[in-house]
Design an enzyme around this catalytic site. Structure first.
Site, PDB file in Angstrom:
ATOM      1  N   TYR A   1      33.644  28.568 -10.110  1.00 43.65           N
ATOM      2  CA  TYR A   1      33.097  27.513  -9.255  1.00 43.65           C
ATOM      3  C   TYR A   1      34.111  26.396  -9.013  1.00 43.65           C
ATOM      4  O   TYR A   1      33.759  25.230  -8.936  1.00 43.65           O
ATOM      5  CB  TYR A   1      31.783  26.971  -9.850  1.00 43.65           C
TER       6      TYR A   1
ATOM      7  N   GLU B   1      25.171  40.126 -15.739  1.00 41.87           N
ATOM      8  CA  GLU B   1      25.841  39.537 -14.583  1.00 41.87           C
ATOM      9  C   GLU B   1      26.672  38.308 -14.983  1.00 41.87           C
ATOM     10  O   GLU B   1      26.461  37.211 -14.478  1.00 41.87           O
ATOM     11  CB  GLU B   1      24.812  39.114 -13.532  1.00 41.87           C
TER      12      GLU B   1
ATOM     13  N   GLY C   1      29.573  35.615 -14.963  1.00 37.80           N
ATOM     14  CA  GLY C   1      30.530  35.092 -13.995  1.00 37.80           C
ATOM     15  C   GLY C   1      31.378  34.034 -14.668  1.00 37.80           C
ATOM     16  O   GLY C   1      32.554  34.221 -14.940  1.00 37.80           O
TER      17      GLY C   1
ATOM     18  N   CYS D   1      37.744   9.980   0.411  1.00 38.74           N
ATOM     19  CA  CYS D   1      37.045   8.713   0.659  1.00 38.74           C
ATOM     20  C   CYS D   1      35.615   8.741   0.136  1.00 38.74           C
ATOM     21  O   CYS D   1      34.646   8.619   0.896  1.00 38.74           O
ATOM     22  CB  CYS D   1      37.063   8.398   2.153  1.00 38.74           C
TER      23      CYS D   1
ATOM     24  N   GLY E   1      24.642  33.786 -17.349  1.00 40.55           N
ATOM     25  CA  GLY E   1      24.360  32.491 -17.961  1.00 40.55           C
ATOM     26  C   GLY E   1      25.020  32.259 -19.295  1.00 40.55           C
ATOM     27  O   GLY E   1      24.866  31.179 -19.885  1.00 40.55           O
TER      28      GLY E   1
END
Length: 416
Positions: free
Chosen positions: A375, A277, A279, A346, A242
């Site tokens: 992400y 952790e 990321g 679209c 985080g």
């Protein structure tokens, strides 16, 4: 965010390390993900230095970017992996990370995934419910094994972040509620094929204020002391990830030292190893998405649009999270224009930027969407029959393709 250690202008042209981005687009086409290897390595070393005063083990959160070359880059530095599915576990193992450096998380593990994790010798499985503990015990018994588990605790701490990326609130699906702990520890005393090795928490992503960690760790330490009083020898305290990355220059990330100054004094006295952790922190600013301007148009109100060849199929974060990404012209232009940068999909939500000052680039030139290493490519899709983009990794002046662009044949290869 322009990570100047990796992405920089040289004589008016945007570079990744020692390579001009326009040269990469000329060779491999667009849309194209470009990743700086040195950026990944530098961020990992920055993280390790910040927490060097604490006995710890860093496990890269593979969901942020599961490309094999990305995982291998971190694994070669000694980093472990935090995985959330059998597919991510398969990728980590294929990238050369041993099972003993992998932790298996996820609120909904299937029996086959639990079995695969146990047979792969993972460091631990993180259990998120009483039912899951029973399932792990039964599967371990079938295999003649004892499963190392950590309890993921929901600390009921609501961090100030986007509601879709907060994970420590009791309203969300993650973790074991504090009220269940007496029943959980009672069950752990009965199960024959489960061994409690850790306690875990995760409060969300993009946490800018260290005090949210302080509040959650305070609760985790209470549970740690409770577990010790019940005779459980907890070896690890996992406080998740985080830690923030800068997307918008107007909202810079909180320096890691501010987190370390709060976290280390709280956890060091426990004498157990702490697991992190990260990321997004490691990967976000390591990549850009190159996209070419197909058309420029203006409507009757005078509103400008840059229509580009990349869209929400390549980068869904602006549509999903309303996230901010800088958009830079690959060839620097002194003049700017306020415009929407939109894709070919679209959907009205198919945009990279709304009413943003963009370099006044003509049709045919390139734009770079920044801060897409986490992400980004990992959430790409084939919606509208789109081909997933190629990915390249730059190291100095060397360039390697780390994912080939999909073909039309691959779009239908599994259909019958």
């Amino acid at each position: 965010m322009l990570d100047r250690t990796a992405f920089h202008y040289d004589n008016g042209a945007l570079f990744c390390e020692g390579v001009a981005l326009k040269d990469l687009a000329s060779r491999w086409g667009t849309p194209l993900y470009v990743t700086s290897k040195h950026s990944i390595e530098d961020r990992y070393r920055e993280f390790e230095a910040a927490f060097s005063g604490l006995e710890h083990f860093t496990c890269y959160s593979v969901k942020a970017n599961f490309n094999l070359s990305v995982i291998k880059t971190l694994g070669d530095l000694g980093c472990g992996c935090d995985v959330n599915s059998a597919g991510e576990l398969f990728r980590a193992l294929k990238a050369g990370v041993p099972g003993s450096r992998i932790i298996f998380a996820g609120v909904g593990k299937r029996p086959d995934e639990i079995s695969y994790a146990l047979l792969s010798g993972v460091l631990m499985l993180k259990a998120e419910s009483l039912s899951e503990l029973r399932a792990i015990d039964a599967i371990a018994a079938e295999r003649g094994l004892t499963a190392p588990v950590a309890l993921r605790i929901n600390p009921n701490v609501t961090a100030e972040t986007h509601p879709y990326i907060t994970t420590g609130d009791s309203k969300e699906k993650f973790g074991i509620d504090e009220a269940e702990l007496p029943e959980v520890f009672s069950l752990l005393g009965e199960l024959q094929h489960v061994r409690l090795v850790g306690l875990d928490m995760h409060i969300g992503s993009q946490i800018f204020d260290p005090e949210f960690y302080v509040a959650a760790i305070t609760k985790l330490l209470d549970i740690f002391n409770y577990s010790r009083s019940k005779g459980f020898g907890v070896e690890f305290l996992d406080i998740g990830g985080g830690f923030p990355a800068t997307y918008d220059p107007m909202k810079p990330e909180t320096p890691l030292d501010r987190f370390a100054d709060k976290i280390i004094p709280m956890l060091k006295p426990t004498g157990v190893k702490v697991i992190f952790e990260p990321g997004r922190f490691l990967l976000a600013n390591a990549s850009v998405l190159l996209t070419r301007i197909l058309y420029r148009k203006r409507n009757h109100t005078g509103k400008e649009f840059f229509v580009v060849d990349g869209g929400m199929t390549e980068l869904i974060r602006p549509a999903l999270y309303q996230s901010h990404h800088e958009v830079l012209s690959v060839t620097r232009h002194d003049e700017t224009v306020v415009a929407d940068v939109v894709g070919p999909i679209c959907e009205s939500s198919d945009f990279f930027a709304r009413q943003r000052a963009i370099g006044d680039a003509p049709e045919g030139e390139l734009l770079a969407v920044m801060t897409v290493g986490a992400y980004g490519a990992v959430m790409s899709s084939n919606y509208n029959g789109r081909l997933r983009p190629a990915e390249v990794m730059v190291e100095g002046s060397d360039v390697q393709v780390i994912r080939r662009r999909e073909s039309f044949e691959q779009l239908i290869q599994n259909e019958v």
